[in-house]
Design a protein around this motif. Structure first.
Motif, mmCIF file in Angstrom:
data_model
loop_
_atom_site.group_PDB
_atom_site.id
_atom_site.type_symbol
_atom_site.label_atom_id
_atom_site.label_comp_id
_atom_site.label_asym_id
_atom_site.label_seq_id
_atom_site.Cartn_x
_atom_site.Cartn_y
_atom_site.Cartn_z
ATOM 1 N N ALA A 115 0.858 -1.194 0.000
ATOM 2 C CA ALA A 115 0.000 0.000 0.000
ATOM 3 C C ALA A 115 0.889 1.237 0.000
ATOM 4 N N PRO A 116 0.339 2.400 -0.344
ATOM 5 C CA PRO A 116 1.154 3.620 -0.375
ATOM 6 C C PRO A 116 1.741 4.002 0.977
ATOM 7 N N THR A 117 0.989 3.747 2.057
ATOM 8 C CA THR A 117 1.463 4.111 3.395
ATOM 9 C C THR A 117 1.161 2.984 4.370
ATOM 10 N N LEU A 118 1.805 3.037 5.516
ATOM 11 C CA LEU A 118 1.559 2.054 6.566
ATOM 12 C C LEU A 118 0.108 2.114 7.040
ATOM 13 N N GLU A 119 -0.440 3.322 7.152
ATOM 14 C CA GLU A 119 -1.839 3.468 7.565
ATOM 15 C C GLU A 119 -2.769 2.803 6.562
ATOM 16 N N ASP A 120 -2.493 2.976 5.269
ATOM 17 C CA ASP A 120 -3.301 2.321 4.246
ATOM 18 C C ASP A 120 -3.209 0.806 4.373
ATOM 19 N N ALA A 121 -2.010 0.305 4.631
ATOM 20 C CA ALA A 121 -1.813 -1.136 4.791
ATOM 21 C C ALA A 121 -2.592 -1.656 5.993
ATOM 22 N N ALA A 122 -2.603 -0.876 7.079
ATOM 23 C CA ALA A 122 -3.339 -1.296 8.276
ATOM 24 C C ALA A 122 -4.839 -1.341 8.012
ATOM 25 N N LEU A 123 -5.342 -0.406 7.223
ATOM 26 C CA LEU A 123 -6.767 -0.411 6.883
ATOM 27 C C LEU A 123 -7.120 -1.634 6.039
ATOM 28 N N LEU A 124 -6.241 -2.001 5.114
ATOM 29 C CA LEU A 124 -6.472 -3.197 4.304
ATOM 30 C C LEU A 124 -6.459 -4.445 5.188
ATOM 31 N N ALA A 125 -5.516 -4.504 6.109
ATOM 32 C CA ALA A 125 -5.459 -5.645 7.021
ATOM 33 C C ALA A 125 -6.692 -5.695 7.903
ATOM 34 N N ASP A 126 -7.141 -4.539 8.350
ATOM 35 C CA ASP A 126 -8.323 -4.479 9.209
ATOM 36 C C ASP A 126 -9.548 -5.057 8.492
ATOM 37 N N ARG A 127 -9.699 -4.712 7.237
ATOM 38 C CA ARG A 127 -10.834 -5.235 6.462
ATOM 39 C C ARG A 127 -10.711 -6.747 6.279
ATOM 40 N N ALA A 128 -9.499 -7.210 5.984
ATOM 41 C CA ALA A 128 -9.295 -8.644 5.788
ATOM 42 C C ALA A 128 -9.581 -9.427 7.065
ATOM 43 N N LEU A 129 -9.320 -8.807 8.218
ATOM 44 C CA LEU A 129 -9.524 -9.483 9.493
ATOM 45 C C LEU A 129 -10.992 -9.682 9.838
ATOM 46 N N ALA A 130 -11.881 -9.128 9.044
ATOM 47 C CA ALA A 130 -13.307 -9.411 9.236
ATOM 48 C C ALA A 130 -13.583 -10.901 9.038
ATOM 49 N N GLU A 131 -12.665 -11.593 8.334
ATOM 50 C CA GLU A 131 -12.822 -13.025 8.084
ATOM 51 C C GLU A 131 -12.269 -13.883 9.218
ATOM 52 N N LEU A 132 -11.592 -13.261 10.170
ATOM 53 C CA LEU A 132 -11.001 -14.028 11.270
ATOM 54 C C LEU A 132 -12.085 -14.539 12.210
ATOM 55 N N HIS A 133 -12.054 -15.843 12.483
ATOM 56 C CA HIS A 133 -13.015 -16.424 13.423
ATOM 57 C C HIS A 133 -12.733 -15.865 14.814
ATOM 58 N N GLN A 134 -13.718 -15.166 15.381
ATOM 59 C CA GLN A 134 -13.556 -14.568 16.701
ATOM 60 C C GLN A 134 -14.697 -14.973 17.618
ATOM 61 N N PRO A 135 -14.406 -15.082 18.927
ATOM 62 C CA PRO A 135 -13.096 -14.844 19.525
ATOM 63 C C PRO A 135 -12.065 -15.875 19.083
ATOM 64 N N ILE A 136 -10.804 -15.476 19.098
ATOM 65 C CA ILE A 136 -9.712 -16.371 18.728
ATOM 66 C C ILE A 136 -9.731 -17.577 19.667
ATOM 67 N N ASP A 137 -9.599 -18.759 19.104
ATOM 68 C CA ASP A 137 -9.610 -19.961 19.952
ATOM 69 C C ASP A 137 -8.301 -20.130 20.713
ATOM 70 N N VAL A 138 -7.174 -19.968 20.018
ATOM 71 C CA VAL A 138 -5.872 -20.105 20.670
ATOM 72 C C VAL A 138 -4.965 -18.957 20.219
ATOM 73 N N LEU A 139 -4.354 -18.290 21.174
ATOM 74 C CA LEU A 139 -3.431 -17.191 20.915
ATOM 75 C C LEU A 139 -2.081 -17.539 21.540
ATOM 76 N N VAL A 140 -1.019 -17.483 20.756
ATOM 77 C CA VAL A 140 0.328 -17.735 21.266
ATOM 78 C C VAL A 140 1.133 -16.447 21.167
ATOM 79 N N LEU A 141 1.469 -15.886 22.302
ATOM 80 C CA LEU A 141 2.206 -14.630 22.373
ATOM 81 C C LEU A 141 3.663 -14.860 22.751
ATOM 82 N N GLY A 142 4.513 -13.923 22.381
ATOM 83 C CA GLY A 142 5.859 -13.842 22.898
ATOM 84 C C GLY A 142 5.977 -12.559 23.702
#
Length: 238
Positions: A115-142
């Motif tokens: 995307a042209p900017t990081l903000e634009d990329a974040a907006l695209l990712a945000d829209r794509a995340l509408a497909e994420l099954h929520q709540p997340i079943d398993v989250l692995v953090l570091g």
């Protein structure tokens, strides 16, 4: 110091493993058990993981688990704003080490978008995340030595936005203090909704960071504090 010497809040579970290989085995077993349970209950499951070097053994161990991978969705807690071919790409790491063998049948939701900017990329990712099954079943953090997790970095200009997620944003741009600076992160409300959050850390330095995080309450100073309550399972090895 050993992990059992830490004063953990009621409800937190800590697992001490003798080495990184046994940590990877234990973590893979816990994740596969939780995913299998989610599949039996909901017919589908979601797994969100973190990047870096330490998860590689865990990814490779988990990829061999006999699960209904075609019904499992895999996503990232955060990402560097670099192409998938870049050595620092979390998506590239997951594709090389987790989406292999049986696990190649899983669907993957990446955060990187050109995307042209990081903000634009974040907006695209945000829209794509509408497909994420929520709540997340398993989250692995570091966790970093500064107490960051995902790309929720102390003193980052957008940290308060990511912690509060005003406007119900699922993904926000974030600036890291290390290269590559430009990042994308899931916001705290999305991450904190996980049914089973796991924290994987290695080494005495990370244990000391965890001790400091447990001793205070200021989430902005050490964002990992937002997760140090029940439910959380911590997997540690020297």
């Amino acid at each position: 110091m050993a992990i059992y010497e830490l004063e953990l809040p009621v409800g937190l579970m800590a697992h001490s493993c003798t080495d990184a290989e046994r940590q990877a085995d234990a973590l893979a077993q816990a994740v596969s058990t939780a995913l299998r349970s989610a599949l039996e209950t909901y017919g589908k499951a979601s797994l969100v993981v973190s990047g870096g070097r330490s998860p590689i053994a865990f990814f490779e161990r988990l990829s061999r688990e006999p699960l209904d991978w075609a019904s499992i969705q895999i996503g990232l807690a955060d990402e560097r704003w670099v192409s998938v071919e870049h050595a620092a790409s979390n998506e590239g790491l997951v594709r090389r080490h987790l989406l292999q063998g049986p696990a190649a049948a899983a669907s993957f939701l990446g955060l990187y978008h050109p995307a042209p900017t990081l903000e634009d990329a974040a907006l695209l990712a945000d829209r794509a995340l509408a497909e994420l099954h929520q709540p997340i079943d398993v989250l692995v953090l570091g966790m970093g030595d500064d107490g960051h997790t995902a790309s929720l970095f102390p003193a980052s200009p957008r940290l308060s936005d990511a912690l509060e997620a005003e406007g119900h944003r699922r993904c926000l741009p974030m600036q890291a203090p290390v290269e590559p600076h430009e990042r994308l992160t899931l916001t705290l409300p999305v991450l904190a909704s996980a049914r089973l959050p796991l924290l994987a850390i290695q080494g005495e330095a990370k244990l000391e960071t965890l001790r400091l995080a447990l001793a205070g309450e200021n989430v902005a100073a050490m964002p990992i504090r937002a997760f140090l309550h029940s439910p959380l399972e911590i997997y540690w090895c020297p």
